[in-house]
Enzyme design. Structure first.
Site, PDB file in Angstrom:
ATOM      1  N   SER A 107      50.335  35.580  32.017  1.00 50.37           N
ATOM      2  CA  SER A 107      50.916  36.697  32.776  1.00 50.37           C
ATOM      3  C   SER A 107      49.911  37.857  32.885  1.00 50.37           C
ATOM      4  CB  SER A 107      52.233  37.167  32.150  1.00 50.37           C
ATOM      5  OG  SER A 107      52.018  37.787  30.910  1.00 50.37           O
ATOM      6  N   MET A 163      44.172  32.290  22.198  1.00 50.23           N
ATOM      7  CA  MET A 163      44.675  32.263  20.824  1.00 50.23           C
ATOM      8  C   MET A 163      43.752  31.518  19.847  1.00 50.23           C
ATOM      9  SD  MET A 163      47.217  34.220  21.297  1.00 50.23           S
ATOM     10  CE  MET A 163      48.232  34.137  19.817  1.00 50.23           C
ATOM     11  N   HIS A 182      45.799  43.079  22.622  1.00 49.41           N
ATOM     12  CA  HIS A 182      46.527  42.690  21.417  1.00 49.41           C
ATOM     13  C   HIS A 182      47.903  43.351  21.449  1.00 49.41           C
ATOM     14  CE1 HIS A 182      47.053  41.293  17.324  1.00 49.41           C
ATOM     15  NE2 HIS A 182      47.562  42.476  17.042  1.00 49.41           N
ATOM     16  N   THR A 192      34.761  42.916  18.550  1.00 49.02           N
ATOM     17  CA  THR A 192      33.625  42.873  17.628  1.00 49.02           C
ATOM     18  C   THR A 192      33.914  41.774  16.612  1.00 49.02           C
ATOM     19  OG1 THR A 192      34.611  44.478  16.134  1.00 49.02           O
ATOM     20  CG2 THR A 192      33.180  45.356  17.882  1.00 49.02           C
ATOM     21  N   LEU A 246      38.196  40.786  13.316  1.00 48.27           N
ATOM     22  CA  LEU A 246      39.341  40.306  14.085  1.00 48.27           C
ATOM     23  C   LEU A 246      40.311  41.448  14.408  1.00 48.27           C
ATOM     24  CD1 LEU A 246      40.823  37.779  15.224  1.00 48.27           C
ATOM     25  CD2 LEU A 246      42.048  37.689  13.043  1.00 48.27           C
ATOM     26  N   ASP A 247      40.575  41.641  15.710  1.00 48.32           N
ATOM     27  CA  ASP A 247      41.458  42.710  16.186  1.00 48.32           C
ATOM     28  C   ASP A 247      41.017  44.083  15.680  1.00 48.32           C
ATOM     29  OD1 ASP A 247      43.021  40.779  17.470  1.00 48.32           O
ATOM     30  OD2 ASP A 247      44.306  40.514  15.718  1.00 48.32           O
TER      31      ASP A 247
HETATM   32  C1  GAR Z   1      50.134  38.730  25.361  1.00 49.36           C
HETATM   33  O1  GAR Z   1      51.299  39.412  24.964  1.00 49.36           O
HETATM   34  C2  GAR Z   1      48.947  39.159  24.521  1.00 49.36           C
HETATM   35  O2  GAR Z   1      49.032  40.500  24.116  1.00 49.36           O
HETATM   36  C3  GAR Z   1      49.054  38.231  23.354  1.00 49.36           C
HETATM   37  O3  GAR Z   1      49.467  37.004  23.875  1.00 49.36           O
HETATM   38  C4  GAR Z   1      50.258  37.233  25.033  1.00 49.36           C
HETATM   39  C5  GAR Z   1      49.736  36.367  26.151  1.00 49.36           C
HETATM   40  O4  GAR Z   1      50.583  36.399  27.253  1.00 49.36           O
HETATM   41  N1  GAR Z   1      47.787  38.111  22.699  1.00 49.36           N
HETATM   42  C6  GAR Z   1      47.650  37.875  21.389  1.00 49.36           C
HETATM   43  O5  GAR Z   1      48.587  37.705  20.651  1.00 49.36           O
HETATM   44  C7  GAR Z   1      46.222  37.814  20.913  1.00 49.36           C
HETATM   45  N2  GAR Z   1      46.172  37.596  19.504  1.00 49.36           N
HETATM   46  P1  GAR Z   1      50.084  35.876  28.674  1.00 49.36           P
HETATM   47  O6  GAR Z   1      49.483  34.484  28.464  1.00 49.36           O
HETATM   48  O7  GAR Z   1      51.341  35.796  29.477  1.00 49.36           O
HETATM   49  O8  GAR Z   1      49.093  36.848  29.215  1.00 49.36           O
END
Ligand code: GAR
Length: 210
Positions: free
Chosen positions: A13, A90, A109, A141, A144-145
């Protein structure tokens, strides 16, 4: 025009929000490629619908993080992007990968960093009894996060929220702030300097702009 590669693992998304922004007249960036580590990611269909070159680098095909990340670097650099954007990607990336794209690698994030690095951010915000939550776009960087935040969006936490209702409210804001940050970068307004982010030459606050 800034060429952007987008890495995904799922729904995409945020990729969709970036595609939509890139299609507006005068947009300073275009999406040159979409790469997924999962062959079944719905975001691949979004890329196809937009006529964008998409490919899969499946981490199951590699015996180590290092070999996976090297294949990922090859797939990305084939398209010579100016910016690499992690959009729901991920997999944890190796220091080698992160260094290769230093200063031109962004992530989004789903929390108000530095709170809730890692997974299950919505559940953790609810369990902590927080009154607000949100999302952060940051430079990546090796921590992580932990890279310098660029922009944060906040949402209220409401009585009766579940991780799902909260995630949906946060994602509406993600789809606003990610295209914004990418636009700033494409306009050469956003840079990383040391461990801080700069917008229009000014150091951003440690949490990014809200
Ligand atoms: C998003 O909410 C993003 O912030 C999160 O995964 C989702 C992906 O949604 N990211 C993380 O958790 C990174 N560790 P999307 O595939 O619909 O863009």
């Amino acid at each position: 025009n800034c060429k952007v590669a987008v890495l995904i693992s799922g729904s995409g998304s945020n990729l969709q929000a970036l595609l939509t922004a890139s299609n507006k007249t005068g947009a300073p960036f275009s999406i040159c490629s979409v790469i997924s580590n999962r062959p079944d990611a719905y975001g691949l269909a979004r890329a196809a619908a937009a006529g964008i070159a998409a490919s899969v680098v499946d981490h199951h095909d590699f015996s180590s993080r290092t070999s996976f990340d090297r294949a990922l670097i090859e797939a990305i650099d084939r398209q010579t992007p100016d910016l690499v954007v992690l959009a729901g990607f991920m997999r944890i990336l190796t220091p080698e990968f992160v260094r290769h794209y230093r200063g031109r690698l962004l992530n989004i994030h789903p929390s108000l960093l530095p709170k809730y690095q890692g997974l299950h951010t919505h559940r953790r915000a609810l369990q902590a009894g927080d009154s607000e939550h949100g999302a952060t776009v940051h430079f990546v960087t090796e921590e992580l996060d932990g890279g310098p935040p660029v922009v944060q969006a906040t949402v209220p936490i409401q009585a009766g929220d579940t991780p799902e209702t909260l995630a949906n409210r946060v994602q509406v804001q993600e789809h606003v702030i990610y295209p914004l940050a990418v636009t700033w970068f494409a306009e050469h307004r956003l840079h990383m300097q040391g461990e801080r982010a700069l917008l229009d030459g000014a150091l951003l606050p440690r949490n990014g702009i809200r």
